[in-house]
Enzyme design. Structure first.
Site, PDB file in Angstrom:
ATOM      1  N   TYR A 327       0.464  -1.476  -0.364  1.00  0.00           N
ATOM      2  CA  TYR A 327       0.052   0.150   0.229  1.00  0.00           C
ATOM      3  C   TYR A 327       0.674   1.539  -0.320  1.00  0.00           C
ATOM      4  CZ  TYR A 327      -4.017  -2.889   0.713  1.00  0.00           C
ATOM      5  OH  TYR A 327      -4.791  -3.812   0.343  1.00  0.00           O
ATOM      6  N   ASP A 360       5.161  -8.011  -1.445  1.00  0.00           N
ATOM      7  CA  ASP A 360       4.027  -8.446  -1.994  1.00  0.00           C
ATOM      8  C   ASP A 360       4.038  -8.088  -3.619  1.00  0.00           C
ATOM      9  OD1 ASP A 360       0.413  -7.685  -2.552  1.00  0.00           O
ATOM     10  OD2 ASP A 360       0.738  -7.899  -0.367  1.00  0.00           O
ATOM     11  N   ASP A 361       3.004  -7.814  -4.756  1.00  0.00           N
ATOM     12  CA  ASP A 361       3.219  -7.792  -6.317  1.00  0.00           C
ATOM     13  C   ASP A 361       4.780  -6.537  -6.522  1.00  0.00           C
ATOM     14  OD1 ASP A 361       2.688  -8.082  -8.472  1.00  0.00           O
ATOM     15  OD2 ASP A 361       0.309  -7.384  -8.135  1.00  0.00           O
ATOM     16  N   LYS A 468       0.721 -15.341   1.162  1.00  0.00           N
ATOM     17  CA  LYS A 468       0.038 -14.866   0.964  1.00  0.00           C
ATOM     18  C   LYS A 468      -0.823 -15.022  -0.596  1.00  0.00           C
ATOM     19  CE  LYS A 468      -2.776 -10.193   0.234  1.00  0.00           C
ATOM     20  NZ  LYS A 468      -2.637  -8.669   0.317  1.00  0.00           N
ATOM     21  N   ASP A 470      -3.812 -14.997  -3.558  1.00  0.00           N
ATOM     22  CA  ASP A 470      -4.208 -14.222  -3.323  1.00  0.00           C
ATOM     23  C   ASP A 470      -5.183 -14.243  -4.530  1.00  0.00           C
ATOM     24  OD1 ASP A 470      -5.519 -11.553  -3.769  1.00  0.00           O
ATOM     25  OD2 ASP A 470      -4.075  -9.812  -3.824  1.00  0.00           O
ATOM     26  N   CYS A 512      -6.798 -14.336   0.028  1.00  0.00           N
ATOM     27  CA  CYS A 512      -7.198 -12.888  -0.084  1.00  0.00           C
ATOM     28  C   CYS A 512      -8.290 -13.069  -1.800  1.00  0.00           C
ATOM     29  CB  CYS A 512      -6.678 -12.318  -0.592  1.00  0.00           C
ATOM     30  SG  CYS A 512      -6.782 -10.536  -0.369  1.00  0.00           S
ATOM     31  N   ARG A 527      -8.880 -13.215   4.738  1.00  0.00           N
ATOM     32  CA  ARG A 527      -8.641 -11.682   4.001  1.00  0.00           C
ATOM     33  C   ARG A 527     -10.147 -11.750   4.294  1.00  0.00           C
ATOM     34  NH1 ARG A 527      -7.569  -7.296   1.133  1.00  0.00           N
ATOM     35  NH2 ARG A 527      -5.578  -7.727   1.008  1.00  0.00           N
ATOM     36  N   ASP A 531      -9.875  -4.823  -0.080  1.00  0.00           N
ATOM     37  CA  ASP A 531      -8.716  -3.869  -0.125  1.00  0.00           C
ATOM     38  C   ASP A 531      -8.615  -2.527   0.978  1.00  0.00           C
ATOM     39  OD1 ASP A 531      -7.687  -6.425  -0.834  1.00  0.00           O
ATOM     40  OD2 ASP A 531      -6.612  -4.301  -2.529  1.00  0.00           O
TER      41      ASP A 531
END
Length: 818
Positions: A327, A360-361, A468, A470, A512, A527, A531
């Protein structure tokens, strides 16, 4: 032979002659369902037109030539089951139906499931397995109006049976549970409309079960896996749903627009799966429970029954606090930025003890090409895992193993792995990364092998014990699967179990974007919200007015919603992940909005992840995270869970060395400040004399009566009160700003007959702030770790003490000498 069964909670009546059943509670005011009917819809291949003149069929509407046999099952996750087995002879195509109805003798549960056997010579394709239909669903029909050129609508009730949350109908409500992590969950009233999307095929594949309707009529709603139809006046409800979604996705449809004629329909999705000659298929257990709207844990009985069905235990839990790169950096990450935040997390660890550092991504060359890395990770991600572990943290990595970017090498080189529709085109997996994405057909052995190899490599060779996973919904899209005998739920469950086997039992898996029912017993954390985002409402490049009513898009408002409404799942099915807490002052979130997120995350008891650039996070914002640690880890009561679409009131009861107290939170969803007297009855508390401290402002309140003044709740903000019954003759700890619980930081407390008190405060590292005490007499001296400190009176017999210490403080309050 009697067709009745009973338990300490229910009376069930089977009516073969009328082809329906009824369920009653044991008191006159209990909810009831009467004349419930069932139906299975299926189709046959085009050749059926030549054989019998039609392709679509229904069975189980009439129980002709049926047989009823009682049974007892003692070894069941839901206790001893007393039941009736209804067998209906095959129809003209050879499809036979058997239904088991059962009452648990230990738990307040009514269960039933359906078994279909193809005894014919041709395959059948299952469409809708309706387990329950009762009440009246209005249907709009166009009729010509001879006096006008326009058409007029006639609403005609269609259906059978009755559903009654209470014998005397009152104002109805419906609690709707969303399909996957990001899907809206909340309660509706009869004048509300179902919160769907305006974005159509851009977003619907992400957020909604593709086999479920999205009603637009007021009072008409849909829920996935389970839902509650209830009477807001009499505070009774009917929870209906499924105990699992291993075999089928289950949907509950409700109409509450007319309080006299509510309706429920519960069905399992057949997904056009092929049932071959000689094959059988059994649905998951459907379940009904009568619930009290105002009991302390209204969804607990059902949630725990689901956990028992999946043999979920609480002994495997993920790290509870950490940092995530998404984020702040989004896809613009590289190894240098990860190392910079790792170093900052190390330096702040005494005050903010994080466990997890999650990449993350953005590390991969393209979504789908997991073994090729972006320019910012020339050595891949394995060296970073070693560095993170050496620094004392758990390494975490983001993956999206089921979704495929159309410009990936995988999409070009393995087109046969992609799920396709009936026209042979790749299925739309939703608009993400500014492109319409693809999905793997996970009934293709090579596609599933690739997905599992990615997870096995990340957990094993790369060294990431926390993954994680997703965009998992991509395993459950509608399409022409290579194995046409599988339902979408079976594909989803088998794929998740394959990932678990590949990762190993010790790897922590966070889901997620995942259909929730499919993951129970497989994933460790989930999750449970949309988001979060650095904005309160959803934002995109188009005019913002188009997105304000998008309840599933990334936004702080949307993340907060499900954090509250799904709090009951935490530490029963998994550890809830409410998404990240964004603290930085240069986002578009106000301080009040940050405090709302912090309040919800802390009180809901789930995980806590930060997602700012830690080296540049101001000390006063980092302190908010410190105030949340260690996490409380308990489930709250959402007091208005059934009365408000956006819940406002939370209660969490705590107990520690300083006694018992209540945390009461009030949220303001509006754009204007909110001030009110909060009735204690709204928190299920009696009138009386109380002392309260508000956490974010430090305001103190002394109240005598039946209401608590909220003070001014800022727009999108929250107020969090620690409420304690007044005890004038005893010393009392009233809270402080060291920890959001306002009491769990007290680890020892003792008072003597002279009303002197000695207590211990414990924090992870260096701490500073204030605490508040109520004392029968003014203190003569206050000693902290052997040194006197100052104090000042805040109100009559209430005192503020500034404190500063490292890890542990022993405080002695010496009373006045007589």
């Amino acid at each position: 032979m009697t067709n009745n069964i009973a338990s300490p909670f229910f009376q069930f009546v089977l009516n073969p002659e009328q082809s329906n059943w009824s369920l009653h509670g044991l008191t006159p005011e209990s909810p009831a369902l009467e004349g419930v009917w069932m139906r299975v819809s299926y189709r046959m291949s085009a050749g059926a037109l030549l054989r019998v003149g039609k392709r679509r069929f229904r069975v189980l509407e009439r129980w002709r030539a049926s047989q009823v046999v009682p049974f007892t099952r003692e070894a069941s996750p839901q206790g001893t089951l007393q039941g009736l087995r209804l067998a209906v002879k095959p129809d003209e195509n050879g499809l036979a139906c058997e239904v088991e109805f059962a009452l648990s003798q230990e738990y307040p549960l009514f269960l039933w499931r359906l078994t279909l056997a193809n005894q014919g010579a041709h395959p059948v394709y299952l469409q809708k397995l309706e387990m329950l239909r009762a009440g009246f669903f209005p249907q709009r029909r166009l009729l010509p109006n001879p006096g006008r050129l326009a058409m007029r609508y006639l609403t005609k009730p269609l259906g059978y049976g009755t559903v009654r949350p209470h014998p005397d109908p009152g104002e109805l409500g419906f609690f709707s549970h969303g399909w996957q992590s990001w899907s809206f969950t909340g309660a509706y009233g009869r004048r509300d409309r179902y919160r769907h999307t305006r974005l159509g095929w851009f977003a619907a594949p992400l957020w909604f079960n593709p086999g479920s309707p999205r009603p637009r009529r007021r009072g008409h709603f849909v829920s996935e896996m389970f839902g509650v139809l209830g009477d807001r006046a009499h505070r009774r409800g009917i929870l209906a749903g499924f105990l699992s979604q291993k075999q089928h996705f289950g949907t509950l449809e409700a109409y509450i627009g007319d309080p006299l004629y509510p309706a429920l329909s519960l069905w399992a999705h057949g997904d056009d799966a092929r049932l071959d000659p000689g094959a059988t298929l059994t649905t998951d257990w459907a379940v009904i429970q009568f619930v009290g709207i105002d009991v302390p844990d209204p969804l607990g009985g059902y949630v725990e029954a689901v956990a028992r069905e999946h043999n979920v235990t609480a002994d495997h839990r993920p790290p509870e606090a950490g940092w995530c790169s998404w984020y702040y950096f989004f896809q613009n990450i590289d190894a240098r930025k990860i190392r910079s935040n790792l170093k900052a997390a190390q330096e702040a660890r005494e005050e903010v003890p994080l466990d997890l550092i999650q990449i993350d991504d953005g590390f991969e060359a393209q979504v789908g090409d997991w073994f090729a890395f972006g320019a910012g990770f020339p050595q891949g991600v394995a060296p970073l895992a070693q560095e993170i572990r050496a620094a004392g943290f758990t390494p975490g990595l983001w993956l999206a193993p089921f979704i495929v970017h159309p410009r990936s090498r995988l999409a070009r080189r393995h087109r046969e792995w992609l799920l396709r529709n009936r026209w042979g085109l790749p299925v739309n997996a939703g608009f993400v990364w500014n492109v319409f994405n693809r999905a793997l057909d996970l009934t293709h052995p090579e596609a599933l092998a690739y997905a599992t190899d990615v997870v096995r490599t990340a957990a094993g060779e790369w060294g990431y014990p926390y993954l994680k996973l997703d965009f998992l919904y991509a395993a459950a899209l509608c399409g022409r699967y290579r194995d046409r005998t599988k339902t979408r739920a079976q594909v989803m469950r088998a794929a998740l179990e394959a990932l678990r086997q590949a990762a190993g039992p010790d790897t922590i898996l966070l889901g997620c974007g995942c259909p929730l029912g499919s993951a129970i017993g497989v994933l460790d954390a989930m999750r449970i919200s949309a988001d979060v985002a650095p904005t309160w409402e959803p934002r995109f490049t188009a005019p913002q007015v188009l997105f304000r009513k998008e309840w599933n898009m990334p936004a702080a408002r949307n993340a907060l919603q499900n954090t509250l409404t799904r709090a009951a799942l935490n530490k029963r099915w998994w550890v809830n992940d409410p998404d990240c807490l964004l603290l930085r002052p240069d986002s578009e979130l106000t301080l009040a909005e940050v405090q709302s997120l912090a309040t919800a995350i802390a009180l809901s008891g789930g995980a806590l992840l930060l997602s700012d650039d830690l080296p540049h996070l101001p000390e006063e914002r980092l302190r908010i995270a410190a105030q949340l640690l260690p996490l409380i880890g308990q489930r709250p009561r959402v007091m208005d869970w059934f009365d408000e679409t956006d819940p406002r009131l939370l209660r969490l009861d705590l107990e520690g060395s300083a006694g018992r107290w209540h945390l009461l939170a009030v949220f303001n969803w509006t754009k204007r400040p909110y001030t009110a007297m909060l009735p204690l009855a709204a928190f299920d508390l009696p009138a009386g004399e109380y002392l309260a401290r508000e956490f974010w402002s430090g305001d103190l309140f002394s109240l005598s009566g039946d209401a608590l003044p909220s003070g001014e709740v800022p727009p999108h903000g929250a107020r969090l009160f620690a409420l304690r019954p007044r005890k004038p003759a005893e010393p009392q700890y009233l809270g402080g700003d060291l920890h959001i619980s306002q009491g769990l930081e007290v680890t020892q407390w003792s008072a003597n007959s002279r009303r002197e008190v000695c207590f211990t405060l414990t924090r992870p590292g260096k701490a500073h702030g204030e605490i508040v005490l109520a004392l029968p007499n003014p203190p003569r001296a206050v000693i902290l770790n052997g040194r006197p400190i100052s104090w000042k009176a805040a109100a009559e017999k209430v005192y503020r003490l500034p404190v500063a210490f490292d890890r542990r403080a022993v405080i002695e309050i010496q009373g006045e000498e007589k």
